[in-house]
Design an enzyme around this catalytic site. Structure first.
Site, PDB file in Angstrom:
ATOM      1  N   ASP A  74       5.816  13.510  14.085  1.00 57.37           N
ATOM      2  CA  ASP A  74       5.608  14.277  15.521  1.00 57.37           C
ATOM      3  C   ASP A  74       6.029  15.732  15.511  1.00 57.37           C
ATOM      4  OD1 ASP A  74       5.505  14.604  18.237  1.00 57.37           O
ATOM      5  OD2 ASP A  74       7.534  13.625  18.428  1.00 57.37           O
ATOM      6  N   ASN A 124       5.297  17.439  18.626  1.00 60.40           N
ATOM      7  CA  ASN A 124       5.541  17.856  20.120  1.00 60.40           C
ATOM      8  C   ASN A 124       6.489  16.965  20.957  1.00 60.40           C
ATOM      9  OD1 ASN A 124       3.911  15.691  20.210  1.00 60.40           O
ATOM     10  ND2 ASN A 124       2.376  16.376  21.886  1.00 60.40           N
ATOM     11  N   ASP A 135     -11.861   6.188  10.132  1.00 63.07           N
ATOM     12  CA  ASP A 135     -11.855   4.783  10.412  1.00 63.07           C
ATOM     13  C   ASP A 135     -13.096   4.567  11.229  1.00 63.07           C
ATOM     14  OD1 ASP A 135     -11.098   1.857  10.699  1.00 63.07           O
ATOM     15  OD2 ASP A 135      -9.011   2.773  10.221  1.00 63.07           O
ATOM     16  N   ASP A 192     -14.074  -0.955   9.493  1.00 68.43           N
ATOM     17  CA  ASP A 192     -13.170  -1.940  10.083  1.00 68.43           C
ATOM     18  C   ASP A 192     -14.105  -3.369  10.287  1.00 68.43           C
ATOM     19  OD1 ASP A 192     -10.731  -2.401  11.572  1.00 68.43           O
ATOM     20  OD2 ASP A 192     -11.899  -3.150  13.218  1.00 68.43           O
ATOM     21  N   GLU A 206     -13.597  -3.192   5.084  1.00 64.98           N
ATOM     22  CA  GLU A 206     -12.590  -4.127   5.365  1.00 64.98           C
ATOM     23  C   GLU A 206     -13.343  -5.642   5.349  1.00 64.98           C
ATOM     24  OE1 GLU A 206      -8.738  -5.290   8.327  1.00 64.98           O
ATOM     25  OE2 GLU A 206     -10.800  -4.833   9.150  1.00 64.98           O
ATOM     26  N   HIS A 262      -1.303  -1.977   7.421  1.00 61.41           N
ATOM     27  CA  HIS A 262      -0.881  -1.712   8.877  1.00 61.41           C
ATOM     28  C   HIS A 262      -0.899  -3.198   9.339  1.00 61.41           C
ATOM     29  CE1 HIS A 262      -5.027  -1.308   9.025  1.00 61.41           C
ATOM     30  NE2 HIS A 262      -4.976  -1.480  10.200  1.00 61.41           N
ATOM     31  N   ASP A 263      -1.564  -4.034   8.930  1.00 64.07           N
ATOM     32  CA  ASP A 263      -1.921  -5.322   9.538  1.00 64.07           C
ATOM     33  C   ASP A 263      -0.864  -6.252   8.637  1.00 64.07           C
ATOM     34  OD1 ASP A 263      -3.900  -4.585  11.177  1.00 64.07           O
ATOM     35  OD2 ASP A 263      -5.430  -4.864   9.681  1.00 64.07           O
TER      36      ASP A 263
HETATM   37  C1  GLC Z   1      -8.813  -4.531  11.435  1.00 63.26           C
HETATM   38  C2  GLC Z   1      -7.687  -3.427  11.728  1.00 63.26           C
HETATM   39  C3  GLC Z   1      -6.642  -4.060  12.446  1.00 63.26           C
HETATM   40  C4  GLC Z   1      -7.303  -4.220  14.094  1.00 63.26           C
HETATM   41  C5  GLC Z   1      -8.729  -4.994  13.898  1.00 63.26           C
HETATM   42  C6  GLC Z   1      -9.670  -4.912  15.160  1.00 63.26           C
HETATM   43  O1  GLC Z   1      -8.579  -5.779  11.051  1.00 63.26           O
HETATM   44  O2  GLC Z   1      -7.033  -3.075  10.452  1.00 63.26           O
HETATM   45  O3  GLC Z   1      -5.466  -3.211  12.923  1.00 63.26           O
HETATM   46  O4  GLC Z   1      -6.624  -4.828  14.990  1.00 63.26           O
HETATM   47  O5  GLC Z   1      -9.364  -4.562  12.763  1.00 63.26           O
HETATM   48  O6  GLC Z   1     -10.061  -3.713  15.212  1.00 63.26           O
HETATM   49 CA    CA Z   2       3.531  13.844  18.959  1.00 68.36          CA
END
Ligand code: GLC
Ligand code: CA
Length: 533
Positions: A23, A25, A100, A202, A257, A322-323
């Site tokens: 971060d 700002n 993404d 995605d 994915e 992240h999931d």
């Molecule tokens: C993918 C992403 C996830 C998101 C989902 C819907 O699985 O990695 O974080 O919630 O798609 O876009």
């Molecule tokens: Ca920021």
């Protein structure tokens, strides 16, 4: 494809969650400027590309995976000028930028959906999946969201239901509508022409649903098998078309994915690579995330994916994201979590396949305990306490041992792990034995020896006895990797004696112990180099 255009096959990719990297700002949320400031760190680490989780305009119901404008930047992170600056600076440091690409759904605040829901005869009505209800109470079919809730939401205005694979704020697009495809392809060209280097696609296998919206077969009372709303034949046809578009821009990569629930159907995943040249460039296999800690289980998963690949296909394993959480997660309650995280690092960076490093994994960052009040992920709010959401692995990057781990000057949007005093970039750079320095060495090694990038792989120890070992080779060289997954001393037959040690778990490692056997201490590993036989 020229060799230079195949950079993605040989490179190392670093996955950044923009809100948690740095971060600048003082709003407690990471931003593009933060990524720019840390490019030196990334280039020093030695990675070849960054993949950014979505940075587009978004109401942030799903951490940016709910997009309300595909061609502008989320003001939380900066603006288009910042983005172009990031792209330019990254390129100057030979770091590529992967975006993404969320094609399956938009945000419900996207102007397309606002129009679509306005009336039954709106020109964009057919851009989404609308169904008149059989009766007021009943959904058009039994499809569930990916989190097991009803996937149809009744819109009061027109009294019809729309379909959403995720939150109700993420309506699924109707990809059978030609205008949708045209608009999306236009958007894809916009980014490619700007000079980005590829896309992570995605939930790409969800793109098409059965035309007649047939009911899925019911497994047990609360769930059903997603037969008619994922992996439809039309997805494969779409990917062929998408690839033709990508091919017009040499050197770009696409990574899919395709989530195949455990035990993980790698044939299904690899199927999205087509013949290896006509669909996706790469597709993630998530199976290692669910594996128990065992060399033979790891071996079987790795082999299985290799075997599933088409002749020109290339593998790509995921260990954290992240999931699904961080790799240290499953090892959390063990005494040897860092030793195991190091074994995973050696494995990922020496295996045949593209390594994806999830930001912070290179420092050994762990999942963070999130209390109920701290939950940000709407899934966590929805299902607490049965599922606490995905925030645990989305916490701020740990840069130093100062306030908020050097991520921000103000309290960040998610808590920092209490271990940040020792688990952080600055401290680990000074510690020769840190996991960060191991990552740095491994990436350098991978760069120095093409055999580790594009070379063949041949397994010698297949996990029996807790040892995994393999040889990566090209015409010039053989590199052998031996990993002891266990907390016991193990001896390994070494057909390659003598050889030269490249990197090992312990500095005092003595290569080539008694009677042609190699003795490895608990969790010890070694990488050696040998001339071709
Ligand atoms: C993918 C992403 C996830 C998101 C989902 C819907 O699985 O990695 O974080 O919630 O798609 O876009
Ligand atoms: Ca920021």
């Amino acid at each position: 494809m020229s060799e230079a255009d195949m950079w993605w096959k040989y490179g190392v990719v670093y996955h950044i969650l923009p809100q948690s990297f740095k971060d600048t700002n003082e709003d407690g949320i990471g931003d593009l400027e933060g990524i720019i400031q840390k490019l030196d760190y990334l280039s020093d680490l030695g990675i070849d590309a960054i993949w950014l989780s979505p940075v587009y305009q978004s109401p942030m119901i799903d951490a940016g995976y709910d997009i309300s404008d595909y061609q502008s930047i989320n003001p939380l992170y900066g603006d288009m000028n910042d983005f172009r600056r990031l792209l330019d600076r990254a390129h100057r440091k030979n770091i590529r930028v992967i975006m993404d690409l969320v094609l399956n759904h938009t945000s419900d605040r996207h102007p397309w959906f606002i129009e679509s829901r306005a009336s039954k005869d709106n020109p964009k009505r057919d851009w989404y999946i609308w169904q008149p209800p059989a009766n007021k109470r009943k959904s058009p079919n039994n499809w569930k969201t990916n989190f097991g809730r009803a996937a149809w939401t009744l819109d009061p205005l027109t009294q019809e239901r729309y379909y959403h694979s995720f939150f109700k704020e993420q309506p699924d697009l109707n990809w059978r509508n030609a205008e949708v495809k045209e608009k999306m392809f236009e958007m894809i060209r916009f980014w490619l022409e700007m000079g980005i280097d590829g896309f992570r696609l995605d939930v790409i296998n969800l793109l098409f649903k059965h035309k007649k919206l047939k009911n899925n077969p019911v497994n047990y009372i609360f769930s059903n098998r997603k037969v008619y709303n994922r992996n439809r034949p039309a997805v494969y046809a779409f990917l062929k078309e998408f690839r033709l578009l990508m091919n017009r821009y040499p050197g770009k990569v696409s990574i899919g994915e395709i989530y195949a629930p455990p035990p993980g159907d790698t044939r299904l995943v690899a199927g999205f690579l087509g013949d290896g040249k006509d669909m996706l460039h790469l597709a993630f296999d998530f199976s290692l995330i669910f594996s128990r800690w065992s060399a033979s289980s790891y071996y079987k998963i790795i082999r299985r994916y290799y075997k599933s690949l088409p002749p020109d296909g290339w593998p790509c394993f995921v260990i954290s994201n992240h999931d699904l959480g961080r790799c240290v997660r499953r090892l959390m309650f063990s005494f040897h979590k860092y030793e195991k995280a190091k074994i995973i690092a050696v494995l990922m960076l020496t295996l045949k396949g593209v390594p994806f490093i999830y930001y912070g994994d290179e420092t050994g960052m762990e999942n963070v305990h999130i209390s109920r009040e701290q939950i940000q992920d709407a899934y966590g709010k929805m299902f607490y306490p049965f599922f606490k959401g995905r925030d645990r692995s989305r916490t701020p990057m740990q840069w130093d041992n100062g306030p908020h781990a050097g991520f921000s000057n103000v309290p960040p949007w998610l808590p920092v792990h209490p271990n940040y005093k020792t688990v952080n970039v600055e401290s680990e750079l000074e510690d020769a034995h840190s996991i960060l320095n191991l990552y740095r060495h491994l990436i350098r090694l991978r760069k120095a020896y093409p055999a580790l990038q594009g070379g063949d792989i041949h397994f010698i120890d297949k996990g029996k006895n807790g040892i995994l070992s393999y040889i990566r080779s090209d015409k010039e060289i053989n590199i052998r990797v031996i990993l002891n997954f266990t907390n016991r001393k193990k001896s390994v037959k070494n057909p390659f004696l003598p050889g030269e040690q490249l990197l090992a778990a312990s500095p005092d490692f003595i290569f080539g112990k008694k009677d042609g056997l190699l003795v490895l201490r608990p969790f010890e590993w070694i990488i050696t180099i040998h001339p071709p036989k």
